[in-house]
Write a protein that holds these residues in place. Structure first.
Motif: not given
Length: 348
Positions: A69-86
């Motif tokens: 992520p290049q910005k803080r606003s992108q971190i939550a989206a990345a973490l949600e993708d990780f959580a979806s991937g279990g």
């Protein structure tokens, strides 16, 4: 780390609320997933001091998901993708500020049920890694291998929530205000001259002591900050020694870490839970003895001289100037400071 002032909205957290654990194992049974390949997520901060494209050549490790992520606003989206991937294991590749942003942005994703964590010491300051005991040269491959070969330790971050309740809490490990804020700015000068990690901490601390011992009352290092601190659960105000203005404090430092950089023992012999060190007024006698105090010396006159060392379940903080959480500045205001969820970190 820098001295910019961020509003809580600038450190984004997911607005969806904590995601159920789903297929991801609970912490109690995810220590070692020897029966199958672990699912691993990596948050890579390309702007961290020691990150210049390293640690991303993973070969055939297709079970590793990497987000940059290049910005803080992108971190939550990345973490949600990780959580979806279990994911079972989250590696944070960056310094203390990156850890703060990931823990803050992950509030609405993982809630109090995080995967196993590891931190690579890639920032200008890496106080959390000093406490965890991970090697200074730990690589991403080393951290991945440690999932099955390393050990685990638990820590609880500090939660800082605005009392108006309009935003999710910040999460980090070292909170400071007053002279600490000035110290962070001085630390930028230390970084520009090539001092990092514990050496930068030592240089900044020495500079602060010199300013207080030899400066006049007009020196900002001696002026203090308007600060009201109330210890919970009873809500009693933290005592003031009467040295200086009773409405002002010279320094506040709070942390849940057990070991500080350079072995500093500002909290005395307190090691567990949320700890505070508060200085009412930078008396020259107190500051002249500070090197010995930071080494663990605890003379009986410390409290009378205006240095308070406390453990607290939580505390309320009303502060007239910005405070620092893991290297970043946040606005003046009224806050509840408490302990966050128990997190399990993998180390060597």
């Amino acid at each position: 780390m820098n001295s910019s002032i961020y509003e809580f909205a600038d450190v984004s957290a997911s607005k969806a609320g904590p995601r159920p654990a789903g297929g991801r194992p609970r912490r109690s049974d995810s220590r070692r997933l020897s029966s199958r390949r672990a699912r691993i997520g990596v948050i890579y901060n390309p702007r961290s001091h020691r990150n210049k494209g390293q640690d991303l050549a993973l070969g055939e490790r297709h079970h590793v998901m990497v987000a940059t992520p290049q910005k803080r606003s992108q971190i939550a989206a990345a973490l949600e993708d990780f959580a979806s991937g279990g994911i079972d294991y989250l590696i944070i590749n960056g310094g203390d500020g990156t850890v703060r942003d990931v823990l803050t942005c992950g509030y609405g994703v993982f809630g109090d049920d995080w995967p196993l964590l590891a931190v690579l010491p890639k920032g200008k300051t890496n106080a959390l890694n000093v406490d965890l005991g991970a090697p200074a040269d730990w690589s991403l491959r080393d951290a991945i291998d440690a999932f099955t070969s390393g050990t685990t330790v638990t820590r609880r971050p500090i939660d800082i929530a605005a009392l108006d309740g309009r935003s999710p809490p910040l999460r980090g490990f070292i909170l400071g205000a007053g002279a600490y804020t000035l110290g962070v700015r001085a630390g930028q000068d230390a970084h520009r001259y090539g001092f990092f990690d514990s050496l930068a901490v030592g240089m900044t601390a020495a500079w602060g002591v010199m300013q207080v011992v030899f400066g006049s009352d007009r020196n900002p290092w001696r002026r203090g900050v308007g600060m009201d601190l109330r210890l919970l659960p009873d809500g009693q105000a933290l005592p003031h020694s009467g040295r200086g203005d009773p409405a002002r404090r010279e320094l506040l430092l709070a942390s849940t870490l057990r070991r500080m950089p350079l072995g500093i023992k500002l909290f005395g012999d307190l090691t567990e839970g949320l700890k505070l060190a508060v200085m009412d007024r930078a008396a020259r006698r107190l500051m002249a003895c500070m090197p010995a105090i930071l080494a663990g010396w605890q003379p009986r006159w410390l409290e009378r001289a205006g240095l308070h060392q406390r453990e607290a379940e939580a505390f309320e903080m009303i502060i007239d100037d910005q405070f620092i959480l893991d290297g970043e500045a946040f606005p003046a205001g009224s806050y509840l400071v408490s302990q966050g969820p128990e997190l399990t970190f993998v180390t060597v």
